[in-house]
Scaffold this motif. Structure first.
Motif, PDB file in Angstrom:
ATOM      1  N   ASP A 145     -31.447 -38.184   6.415  1.00  0.00           N
ATOM      2  CA  ASP A 145     -31.102 -37.496   5.281  1.00  0.00           C
ATOM      3  C   ASP A 145     -30.181 -36.390   5.579  1.00  0.00           C
ATOM      4  OD1 ASP A 145     -31.822 -36.745   2.438  1.00  0.00           O
ATOM      5  OD2 ASP A 145     -31.891 -34.746   3.638  1.00  0.00           O
ATOM      6  N   GLY A 146     -28.931 -36.477   4.839  1.00  0.00           N
ATOM      7  CA  GLY A 146     -27.927 -35.548   4.780  1.00  0.00           C
ATOM      8  C   GLY A 146     -28.066 -33.973   5.059  1.00  0.00           C
ATOM      9  N   ASN A 147     -28.983 -33.754   4.007  1.00  0.00           N
ATOM     10  CA  ASN A 147     -29.298 -32.339   3.790  1.00  0.00           C
ATOM     11  C   ASN A 147     -30.117 -31.908   5.137  1.00  0.00           C
ATOM     12  OD1 ASN A 147     -28.099 -31.826   1.641  1.00  0.00           O
ATOM     13  ND2 ASN A 147     -29.557 -32.459   0.080  1.00  0.00           N
ATOM     14  N   ALA A 148     -31.072 -32.698   5.369  1.00  0.00           N
ATOM     15  CA  ALA A 148     -31.991 -32.309   6.648  1.00  0.00           C
ATOM     16  C   ALA A 148     -31.005 -32.352   8.013  1.00  0.00           C
ATOM     17  CB  ALA A 148     -33.034 -33.372   6.603  1.00  0.00           C
ATOM     18  N   ARG A 149     -30.118 -33.262   8.195  1.00  0.00           N
ATOM     19  CA  ARG A 149     -29.273 -33.218   9.240  1.00  0.00           C
ATOM     20  C   ARG A 149     -28.586 -31.747   9.170  1.00  0.00           C
ATOM     21  NH1 ARG A 149     -27.407 -37.930   8.660  1.00  0.00           N
ATOM     22  NH2 ARG A 149     -25.726 -37.435   7.344  1.00  0.00           N
ATOM     23  N   ARG A 150     -27.827 -31.310   7.917  1.00  0.00           N
ATOM     24  CA  ARG A 150     -27.093 -30.127   8.213  1.00  0.00           C
ATOM     25  C   ARG A 150     -28.025 -28.964   8.315  1.00  0.00           C
ATOM     26  NH1 ARG A 150     -26.779 -27.344   4.086  1.00  0.00           N
ATOM     27  NH2 ARG A 150     -27.224 -28.980   2.604  1.00  0.00           N
ATOM     28  N   ARG A 151     -29.127 -29.114   7.859  1.00  0.00           N
ATOM     29  CA  ARG A 151     -30.249 -27.928   8.220  1.00  0.00           C
ATOM     30  C   ARG A 151     -30.743 -27.604   9.679  1.00  0.00           C
ATOM     31  NH1 ARG A 151     -32.453 -29.581   3.431  1.00  0.00           N
ATOM     32  NH2 ARG A 151     -34.409 -30.296   4.627  1.00  0.00           N
ATOM     33  N   ALA A 152     -30.708 -28.923  10.326  1.00  0.00           N
ATOM     34  CA  ALA A 152     -31.251 -29.151  11.643  1.00  0.00           C
ATOM     35  C   ALA A 152     -30.021 -28.469  12.552  1.00  0.00           C
ATOM     36  CB  ALA A 152     -31.519 -30.397  12.044  1.00  0.00           C
ATOM     37  N   ILE A 153     -28.747 -28.962  12.109  1.00  0.00           N
ATOM     38  CA  ILE A 153     -27.655 -28.459  13.052  1.00  0.00           C
ATOM     39  C   ILE A 153     -27.448 -27.000  12.859  1.00  0.00           C
ATOM     40  CG2 ILE A 153     -25.115 -28.790  13.350  1.00  0.00           C
ATOM     41  CD1 ILE A 153     -25.359 -31.556  12.305  1.00  0.00           C
ATOM     42  N   ASP A 154     -27.627 -26.546  11.457  1.00  0.00           N
ATOM     43  CA  ASP A 154     -27.382 -25.316  11.470  1.00  0.00           C
ATOM     44  C   ASP A 154     -28.508 -24.287  12.127  1.00  0.00           C
ATOM     45  OD1 ASP A 154     -25.330 -25.260   9.713  1.00  0.00           O
ATOM     46  OD2 ASP A 154     -26.497 -25.011   7.718  1.00  0.00           O
ATOM     47  N   THR A 155     -29.596 -24.797  12.270  1.00  0.00           N
ATOM     48  CA  THR A 155     -30.854 -23.955  12.871  1.00  0.00           C
ATOM     49  C   THR A 155     -30.585 -24.114  14.334  1.00  0.00           C
ATOM     50  OG1 THR A 155     -32.530 -24.753  11.329  1.00  0.00           O
ATOM     51  CG2 THR A 155     -33.212 -24.032  13.365  1.00  0.00           C
ATOM     52  N   ALA A 156     -30.002 -25.314  15.070  1.00  0.00           N
ATOM     53  CA  ALA A 156     -29.608 -25.322  16.374  1.00  0.00           C
ATOM     54  C   ALA A 156     -28.644 -24.467  16.818  1.00  0.00           C
ATOM     55  CB  ALA A 156     -29.413 -26.768  16.905  1.00  0.00           C
ATOM     56  N   LEU A 157     -27.490 -24.426  15.997  1.00  0.00           N
ATOM     57  CA  LEU A 157     -26.291 -23.457  16.218  1.00  0.00           C
ATOM     58  C   LEU A 157     -26.449 -21.998  16.166  1.00  0.00           C
ATOM     59  CD1 LEU A 157     -23.650 -26.004  15.082  1.00  0.00           C
ATOM     60  CD2 LEU A 157     -24.079 -25.470  17.438  1.00  0.00           C
ATOM     61  N   GLN A 158     -27.560 -21.479  15.262  1.00  0.00           N
ATOM     62  CA  GLN A 158     -27.474 -20.253  14.852  1.00  0.00           C
ATOM     63  C   GLN A 158     -27.833 -19.411  16.237  1.00  0.00           C
ATOM     64  OE1 GLN A 158     -30.624 -19.792  12.104  1.00  0.00           O
ATOM     65  NE2 GLN A 158     -32.183 -20.116  13.560  1.00  0.00           N
ATOM     66  N   GLU A 159     -27.796 -18.084  16.151  1.00  0.00           N
ATOM     67  CA  GLU A 159     -28.106 -17.289  17.078  1.00  0.00           C
ATOM     68  C   GLU A 159     -29.259 -17.456  17.889  1.00  0.00           C
ATOM     69  OE1 GLU A 159     -27.723 -12.299  18.466  1.00  0.00           O
ATOM     70  OE2 GLU A 159     -27.446 -12.894  16.392  1.00  0.00           O
TER      71      GLU A 159
END
Length: 268
Positions: free
Chosen positions: A145-159
């Motif tokens: 799922d595109g939205n889930a993918r973006r959220r997961a990447i955001d979470t991984a890349l955040q501080e």
């Protein structure tokens, strides 16, 4: 914004460079470093962009007009009024490029901002980007799922995240993140009361939350200057509105107090 930021790929393409001396040589080196082929004005019919580096202002203007009539986009050294595009100061962490532009106002300012960033951004940014590119298919399979993918990447890349760009990156880190069971971020609502509609008064936490938000719900009085701090693809809606069941929602309220009230955080 004074310009539309773009990265133009010129590998294997001719790029006109008009001029002699150090200034023209610097433009030619930049073209070659980007994979382009510097060529004289006589080959303008093969090119799409051009650099004019002439000391004589009249000669520079005449060359720019000739090239523009031939359909090329033109940059004229030290003449922002004649430029179709300007050159930023570039920080290179291949394949990551960070460009700092003042729209021709001050090349010196752009350079020194870039030098400050050079000291902050780690060399490991390039390997991290390369690893993420290599894992693109695996990431899509892990998060279809595109939205889930973006959220997961955001979470991984955040501080502090699994792929924090400012942490030391090691081979295998992306694969370890993909194998983790809790890689997807839960739904979350952050509720902020702003002291004003001046974006300079946003706290660091508020600015970061806006940059990651999937949805922004706001008082109608919140300024566009604040709202543009959110991602361009974030959903916006004026209050009152109900936060969606999915993703990170940031609520912006405009209060009449002298200090921001504490943020309310709730997770689903």
């Amino acid at each position: 914004m004074h310009s539309l930021p773009l990265f133009h790929r010129i590998r294997g393409e001719r790029v006109v460079v008009v001029g002699t001396g150090d200034m023209a040589a610097a433009k030619a080196r930049l073209v070659e470093r980007s994979g382009g082929l510097p060529c004289p004005e006589t080959e303008a019919h093969h090119a799409r962009i051009a650099f004019v580096a002439l000391e004589d202002s009249r000669a520079a203007e005449a060359a720019a007009l000739r090239l523009k009539r031939a359909g090329l986009l033109v940059n004229v050294a030290d003449r922002p009024d004649l430029c179709d595009f300007t050159l930023p100061s570039v920080l290179d962490r291949d394949p990551v490029l960070v460009a700092v532009s003042t729209g021709g106002a001050s090349a010196g300012l752009a350079k020194h901002l870039r030098l400050r960033l050079e000291a902050i951004l780690p060399q490991s940014l390039g390997p991290l980007a390369t690893a993420l590119a290599a894992a693109r298919d695996a990431i899509r399979a892990r998060f279809p799922d595109g939205n889930a993918r973006r959220r997961a990447i955001d979470t991984a890349l955040q501080e502090g995240g699994a792929l924090d760009p400012f942490a030391n990156f090691e081979a295998g880190t992306v694969q370890q993140w993909l194998a983790a069971r809790n890689a997807t971020k839960r739904s979350e609502v952050l509720d902020f009361t702003l002291t004003s509609s001046d974006p300079e008064e946003l706290t660091l936490r508020q600015a970061r939350a806006l940059g990651m938000a999937d949805t922004v719900l706001h008082d109608p009085q919140v300024s566009e200057e604040v709202l543009v701090r959110a991602r361009a693809d974030a959903v916006r809606a004026a209050l009152p509105a109900t936060p969606p069941e999915d993703g990170l929602t940031v609520i912006l309220r405009l209060g009449q107090i002298t200090a921001s009230s504490p943020a309310r955080t709730s997770a689903k």
